[in-house]
Scaffold this motif. Sequence first.
Motif, PDB file in Angstrom:
ATOM      1  N   SER A 176       0.854  -1.191   0.000  1.00 16.07           N
ATOM      2  CA  SER A 176       0.000   0.000   0.000  1.00 16.07           C
ATOM      3  C   SER A 176       0.884   1.233   0.000  1.00 16.07           C
ATOM      4  O   SER A 176       2.093   1.143   0.244  1.00 16.07           O
ATOM      5  CB  SER A 176      -0.944  -0.002   1.207  1.00 16.07           C
ATOM      6  OG  SER A 176      -0.201   0.006   2.410  1.00 16.07           O
ATOM      7  N   GLY A 177       0.246   2.373  -0.272  1.00 12.17           N
ATOM      8  CA  GLY A 177       0.964   3.643  -0.205  1.00 12.17           C
ATOM      9  C   GLY A 177       1.363   4.235  -1.537  1.00 12.17           C
ATOM     10  O   GLY A 177       1.911   5.339  -1.587  1.00 12.17           O
ATOM     11  N   GLY A 178       1.123   3.525  -2.615  1.00 14.84           N
ATOM     12  CA  GLY A 178       1.451   4.082  -3.918  1.00 14.84           C
ATOM     13  C   GLY A 178       0.491   5.197  -4.302  1.00 14.84           C
ATOM     14  O   GLY A 178      -0.501   5.459  -3.625  1.00 14.84           O
ATOM     15  N   GLY A 179       0.814   5.861  -5.403  1.00 15.16           N
ATOM     16  CA  GLY A 179      -0.044   6.940  -5.869  1.00 15.16           C
ATOM     17  C   GLY A 179       0.673   7.859  -6.818  1.00 15.16           C
ATOM     18  O   GLY A 179       1.750   7.533  -7.323  1.00 15.16           O
ATOM     19  N   LEU A 180       0.057   9.006  -7.048  1.00 21.39           N
ATOM     20  CA  LEU A 180       0.613  10.026  -7.935  1.00 21.39           C
ATOM     21  C   LEU A 180       1.280  11.108  -7.086  1.00 21.39           C
ATOM     22  O   LEU A 180       0.675  11.621  -6.131  1.00 21.39           O
ATOM     23  CB  LEU A 180      -0.504  10.631  -8.779  1.00 21.39           C
ATOM     24  CG  LEU A 180      -0.139  11.829  -9.662  1.00 21.39           C
ATOM     25  CD1 LEU A 180       0.865  11.432 -10.731  1.00 21.39           C
ATOM     26  CD2 LEU A 180      -1.398  12.426 -10.291  1.00 21.39           C
ATOM     27  N   VAL A 181       2.507  11.458  -7.447  1.00 18.14           N
ATOM     28  CA  VAL A 181       3.245  12.477  -6.705  1.00 18.14           C
ATOM     29  C   VAL A 181       4.041  13.313  -7.695  1.00 18.14           C
ATOM     30  O   VAL A 181       4.448  12.806  -8.760  1.00 18.14           O
ATOM     31  CB  VAL A 181       4.158  11.820  -5.643  1.00 18.14           C
ATOM     32  CG1 VAL A 181       5.216  10.944  -6.279  1.00 18.14           C
ATOM     33  CG2 VAL A 181       4.775  12.850  -4.718  1.00 18.14           C
TER      34      VAL A 181
ATOM     35  N   VAL B  36       3.324   3.466  -8.502  1.00 17.07           N
ATOM     36  CA  VAL B  36       3.877   4.776  -8.141  1.00 17.07           C
ATOM     37  C   VAL B  36       4.075   5.557  -9.432  1.00 17.07           C
ATOM     38  O   VAL B  36       4.749   5.077 -10.351  1.00 17.07           O
ATOM     39  CB  VAL B  36       5.213   4.632  -7.387  1.00 17.07           C
ATOM     40  CG1 VAL B  36       5.878   5.999  -7.212  1.00 17.07           C
ATOM     41  CG2 VAL B  36       4.987   3.972  -6.031  1.00 17.07           C
ATOM     42  N   THR B  37       3.480   6.737  -9.492  1.00 12.76           N
ATOM     43  CA  THR B  37       3.620   7.599 -10.663  1.00 12.76           C
ATOM     44  C   THR B  37       4.152   8.951 -10.225  1.00 12.76           C
ATOM     45  O   THR B  37       3.568   9.603  -9.355  1.00 12.76           O
ATOM     46  CB  THR B  37       2.271   7.780 -11.377  1.00 12.76           C
ATOM     47  OG1 THR B  37       1.749   6.493 -11.757  1.00 12.76           O
ATOM     48  CG2 THR B  37       2.424   8.639 -12.631  1.00 12.76           C
ATOM     49  N   VAL B  38       5.271   9.331 -10.820  1.00 14.56           N
ATOM     50  CA  VAL B  38       5.899  10.616 -10.507  1.00 14.56           C
ATOM     51  C   VAL B  38       5.755  11.494 -11.738  1.00 14.56           C
ATOM     52  O   VAL B  38       6.387  11.263 -12.769  1.00 14.56           O
ATOM     53  CB  VAL B  38       7.374  10.448 -10.117  1.00 14.56           C
ATOM     54  CG1 VAL B  38       7.965  11.801  -9.698  1.00 14.56           C
ATOM     55  CG2 VAL B  38       7.526   9.418  -9.019  1.00 14.56           C
TER      56      VAL B  38
END
Length: 115
Positions: free
Chosen positions: A6-11, A111-113
């Motif tokens: 868990s904890g992924g996302g867009l940053v 994870v998307t940067v």
Amino acid sequence: VQLVESGGGLVQPGGSLRLSCAASGIFFGVYNMGWYRQTPGKQRELVADISSGRTTNYADSVKGRFTISRDNAKAMVYLQMNSLKPEDTAVYYCKANRGLSDAYWGQGTQVTVSS
């Protein structure tokens, strides 16, 4: 055996994320734990790992920016990711292993940067 990331996302570039991996069904303390990542068309690569004795190892591309840690009491492993770059964009996987034949993977977290 279950490993749940868990904890992924867009940053945005330069930002931070903290990934978590919850393990169940194994005697967590004796397993080496690792974070890997994969992008489309590329092989899965090691990001960081931490041994049962808490020795850590990092890919050159993340040294100084990422920190792996583990909490044996909670059967959790974490990846603190700072100063994120677009090239860190990937699906991140948690792995537990004890030798070559005793290994388990999580389902991955994206994870998307990007700005």
